[in-house]
Design an enzyme around this catalytic site. Structure first.
Site, short mmCIF file in Angstrom:
data_model
loop_
_atom_site.label_atom_id
_atom_site.label_comp_id
_atom_site.label_asym_id
_atom_site.label_seq_id
_atom_site.Cartn_x
_atom_site.Cartn_y
_atom_site.Cartn_z
N GLY A 476 0.83 -1.20 0.00
CA GLY A 476 0.00 0.00 0.00
C GLY A 476 0.86 1.24 0.00
N GLY A 478 2.90 2.03 -2.32
CA GLY A 478 3.13 2.51 -3.67
C GLY A 478 4.46 2.11 -4.26
N ALA A 705 16.17 10.12 -2.62
CA ALA A 705 15.05 9.74 -1.75
C ALA A 705 15.59 9.13 -0.46
CB ALA A 705 14.15 8.74 -2.47
N GLY A 707 13.23 7.62 2.01
CA GLY A 707 12.29 6.68 2.65
C GLY A 707 11.39 7.43 3.60
N GLY A 709 7.81 5.68 5.05
CA GLY A 709 6.60 5.02 5.55
C GLY A 709 6.35 5.04 7.05
N GLU A 710 7.38 4.79 7.85
CA GLU A 710 7.16 4.65 9.29
C GLU A 710 6.86 5.99 9.98
OE1 GLU A 710 7.17 1.63 10.32
OE2 GLU A 710 8.73 0.45 9.38
#
Ligand code: FES
Ligand code: FES
Lengths: 757, 207
Positions: A476, A478, A705, A707, A709-710
């Site tokens: 989810g 992407g 980039a 990262g 998500g968390e």
């Protein structure tokens, strides 16, 4: 190496734009096949018998009636479980004794669900109940029920020491001691755990709803004693994971064991209740904090002593993050972590691993001490944060042997504060009269960008279309889209020409999996390298079609290869590929980048504005600003979606999702969505969440980039707690922030005589 | 057992398994159940599965289907297992999440908590029936353009609820849309992009 058409820092054609996900059509038409959608002819249905006791020895187990039941094809108990632990994590596929209420005791596979459910009732088990313990601090006391022969403490306490904490506290002008508690919280995805196992001879194919196919791969190859090549894990579409699917789990082992015994494919899908009960959920933490400051506004000492409720087993993953050690320039720091086994279900790393819990403690405690000193908490934090060039630890030990680079946390704070208008904050907490009071709070966070081994391949087909193969997953986040964008940028083949195969351990190289902010960086670097490899092959093949121009003097743009010095000389990619007659397959295998002394982190500053109703205790969110450094965004829409969704997940921890256990039986009392109350669109108005992408560019990840998500999930609890304090002067140190807790806090403010009982 | 007796027995067993009075479970009614303190949760009873069979006949995505299924078969099971229409998802099987939402006679229902028998004679629309001859429905287009999802597991349900809402209320305010979608959980909490998608779909369908 061939010249790149675009380089990090150079003009970018694909990266940094907004845009739809490349698998969007599959996701909105119902065509995306999740594990539960897989249907193999002759496939059996599995069901699990679960323990009615929190801790019990299985004295006897008789499966003969179940085995004789019409339609049952295989029954397994702990006697059938190989004596190889699941991913080396203390837990066999089935265990004796069982250590939590709801732990798998036996499993069976039958021709249909109804048969399986009926047959389950025919398994006769005699238990010898054992004493149990649910509280992590109780579990460490002498005489507490023991879960394992070597005691309830998992491994050694994790102790990190920097400077001298006692001296640092002694030399501080002000010291406070506080305890912050986060209960066990549910953090599963929308798709309950599911897997399908199929053996062909001694080759196992397992479709699983996992974040980390190669971890499951390794676990099952070891359990069955077969070579790696005999196991294939496929996790094509995964309906959310949030960490709960990052470690190999019991269900995969059970399905594989049943399928082997029955010699037929087996599907095991957890019900929602089972998923809540047995899903490696967010661990309970009790964190004792001591913090000392000097009058000049510096943090002089920061100590965290954390009791972590691991539950019955553990996932080998988890524990606190680096909130105490990596955000601020504190000289004297000590953290102690006790990971304790109790008779509640397994817990594990969930969105942010232990960072949200740790962030709640650190960011609340710093808010408290700043206010006690009469300082503006934002000014105080701004003064103490690490900035570029400041020393920072490279490894898990506390020694600050590296130096911080590409840090823009100060910009996160400044941009966030400007957006929410920090000056509107109450100078004195609780100063507003009347039944409703507003307040603003701030919480910072940080995390590693995630590295580890990345593996991927990129294939350019004979018609010029392209594919990205990788074995980590798109849960989810992407990643199918962002990884394809990286390959599209390197190759300059239009994104619309790309397809991705995610989560397949047979077609893609080894990769660390999708967790801990690592997919984009770890797998992304591998995709970048694989795309360059494919590009080299293409340019080499194009040379002979362009007057034998050397590959270094060629470039590809929009699927056309040109001579750099004379762009009128060109050839189409499809023509090169046709002539070459074989696909160009690029491989990328990368390790964590070598950056010498340099350390790169991802950071965020969150600001919450709340309104507290003094009469009802209700806390209403008015505004939530989430300012993030994630390096360069690959896809801005994906980034916003992650920040907005992750922020709501962080906020959700303030209002519910607590898993409660019955002290008398150890049973979970919150086995449904109605109990856990994950937020709907009415609970937090999504329009109140504003993402700020702070301009930046990293150096270790693909195209800068870092990262993401968390992090969005980390600061919610602290930001809201600090905002509530600012509104009404009540400090909440336990989540969730119930109305009762707010009212109790208000009540305690009143002069003794006027308190309600 | 006479035919009449059997029919009576079947009816009784159906109504035992019917979780909401008056037929199919409408998500509008269930929305309240998700909001603490506004309604009592209506949980399914725990009777043994009914093993008797009945013939169900319904139109799904424009095609007529007839099948002999156990009376206890839910509409979600019928769609997913018998018709292999797996776009309809099960997030809870307890009418608490909305992942299983389909359209039955123009109403959004939780197919996990509706019996296939209850949909006999009905017109059922699932996510697979929304696109016409490969042309995506404007709601699907809007969800693509505005990335109204993350993992996509709740997406079929979100889209089907949106469809019913926009059919009844072509020009909703954002707050009306929020309320209409409150019975559809999104665990990824992609709510901001979902709301943007819904409002964009409304604009596209009115244009
Ligand atoms: S699966 Fe039907 S409401 Fe959750
Ligand atoms: S997109 Fe994952 S649950 Fe909604």
């Amino acid at each position: 190496m061939a010249q790149q058409p675009t380089t990090p820092g150079g003009p970018l054609n694909v990266i940094g734009k907004r845009g739809p996900n490349i698998d969007a059509v599959e996701r909105v038409t119902g065509r995306a096949k999740y594990t539960g959608d897989i249907d193999i002819p002759g496939m059996l249905v599995a069901r699990v018998l679960r323990s009615p006791h929190a801790h019990a020895r299985i004295a006897s187990i008789d499966t003969s009636k179940a085995e004789a039941f019409r339609g049952v094809r295989a029954v397994i108990t702990y006697k059938d479980a190989p004596k190889v632990m699941i991913w080396g994590n203390r837990q066999y596929a089935l265990n004796n004794p069982v250590r939590f209420k709801g732990e798998a005791v036996a499993a069976l596979a039958a021709v249909d669900a109804e048969t399986a459910e009926k047959a389950l009732k025919l398994i006769a088990v005699q238990y010898e109940p054992l004493p149990f313990v649910l509280d992590p601090e109780e579990a460490l006391k002498p005489g507490a029920p023991q879960l394992f022969e070597d005691g309830n403490l998992e491994g050694m306490p994790r102790i990190l020491n920097r400077g001298n904490i006692e001296q640092g506290l002694k030399e501080s002008d002000k010291v406070i001691e506080r305890m912050y508690h986060c209960p066990t919280m549910w953090s599963g995805g929308m798709e309950p755990r599911a897997c399908v196992a199929q053996w062909e001879g001694d080759k196992l194919t397992l479709w699983a709803s996992t974040q980390s196919p190669f971890r499951v791969h390794g676990s099952l190859a070891a359990m069955f004693g077969v070579p790696d090549g005999n196991v294939r894990i496929i996790a094509s579409y995964v309906g959310g994971g949030f960490g709960t699917k990052s470690a190999p789990h019991t269900d995969e082992s059970l399905a594989a064991l049943l399928a082997r015994k029955a010699r037929l494919p087996v599907k095991l899908q957890y019900s929602r209740e089972e998923e809540i009960l047995d899903s490696n959920t967010r661990f309970e933490t009790r964190i004792y904090v001591r913090v000392g400051v000097k009058k000049d506004m510096t943090i002089n000492a920061l100590e965290l002593k954390a009791y972590i409720n691991q539950g019955a087993y553990h996932t080998r993953l988890g524990g606190l993050g680096n909130q105490a050690t990596h955000t601020y320039k504190t000289v004297n720091v000590r953290t102690e972590q006790y990971r304790v086994h109790t008779n509640i279900p397994n817990t594990g790393p969930t969105r942010g691993v232990g960072d949200p819990q740790e962030d709640f403690a650190v960011e609340s405690a710093l808010d408290e001490i700043a206010i006690e000193m009469g300082w503006d908490p934002m000014e105080f934090k701004l003064k103490n944060i690490k900035r570029n060039g400041d020393p920072i630890a490279r490894g898990p030990a506390g020694v600050e042997d590296g130096r911080l680079i590409t840090q823009v946390l100060d910009r996160c704070i400044e941009l966030g504060a400007a957006r929410i208008d920090w000056t509107r904050r109450n100078a004195a907490a609780g100063g507003q009269p009347g039944p409703k009071a507003r307040g603003i709070g701030i919480a910072l966070t940080e995390r590693g960008g995630g590295g580890g081994v990345g593996g991927a391949s990129v294939k350019v087909n004979l018609d010029g279309s392209a594919m990205v193969f990788y074995s980590s997953t798109d849960i989810g986040t992407g990643s199918r889209t962002t990884l394809a964008m990286i390959a599209a940028e390197v190759l300059s083949i239009p994104l619309s020409m790309f397809r991705t195969t995610a989560g397949d351990t047979e077609v893609a190289p080894y990769d660390g999996g999708s967790q801990g902010n690592r997919t984009l960086q770890g797998t992304g670097r591998a995709v970048q390298a694989a795309a360059r490899d494919a590009l080299d092959q293409i340019l080499a093949a194009a040379g002979p079609m362009l007057d034998n121009t050397a590959p270094a003097d060629l470039e590809m743009r929009d699927s056309v290869i040109r001579v750099k010095a004379d762009p009128s000389k060109s050839v189409k990619l499809a023509d090169v590929m046709q002539r070459r007659g074989r696909s160009a397959v690029g491989l990328g295998n990368t390790t964590a980048p070598q950056t010498g002394m340099n350390v790169e982190r991802t950071t965020a500053a969150h600001f919450a504005e709340v309104e507290v109703d003094r009469e009802t205790g209700k806390v209403r969110l008015l505004r939530y600003i989430a300012a993030h450094d994630l390096g360069r965004p690959i896809n801005v829409t994906v980034v916003e979606n992650q920040i907005e969704g992750g922020s709501i997940q962080g906020l959700a921890l303030t209002q519910g999702e607590e898993m409660r256990f019955d002290k008398r039986t150890g049973g979970c009392l919150t086995g449904s969505f109605l109990d856990l109350k994950p937020p709907t669109m009415m609970d937090f108005d999504p329009r109140l969440i504003e993402a700020i992408i702070v301009p930046n560019e990293g150096v270790t990840g693909p195209y800068g980039a870092k990262g993401l998500g968390e992090n969005p999930c980390h600061p919610g609890m602290a930001a809201v707690a600090n905002a509530i304090y600012n509104a009404i002067g009540v400090r909440l140190r336990e989540v969730p922030f119930s109305r009762g807790a707010v009212l109790a806090g208000l009540n305690a403010q009143r002069p003794a005589g006027s308190r309600t009982a | 057992m006479s035919d009449e007796e059997r029919e009576r027995a079947d009816k009784a067993s159906v109504s035992r398994r019917a979780f909401l009075k008056g037929g199919a479970a409408a998500t509008g009614a269930l929305t309240a159940a998700l909001i603490p303190g506004t309604a009592e949760a209506q949980l399914p009873d725990a009777t043994e599965p009914d093993t008797r069979h009945s013939t169900v006949e319904m139109t799904v995505n424009g095609r007529l289907y007839r099948a002999d299924v156990p009376n206890s078969t839910t509409l979600a099971q019928f769609l997913r297992e018998d018709l292999k229409l797996t776009g309809t998802k099960l997030g809870c099987d307890r009418m608490q999440c909305g992942a299983c939402t389909v359209v039955v006679n123009g109403r959004n229902v939780y197919s996990c908590t509706t019996l296939a028998l209850q949909a006999t004679g009905a017109e059922v629309l699932t996510i697979e029936g929304l696109a016409k001859d490969d042309a995506l429905h404007p709601i699907q287009q809007a969800f693509i353009e505005h990335s109204g999802f993350q993992c996509g597991f709740c997406t079929s349900g979100q889209i089907m609820t949106t469809k019913v809402m926009l059919d009844r209320m072509p020009n909703p305010t954002e707050d009306q849309a929020r309320l209409a979608l409150a019975g559809n959980l999104c665990r990824c909490s992609a709510y901001k992009k979902i709301l943007e998608s819904v409002m964009a779909a409304s604009r596209m369908m009115r244009a």
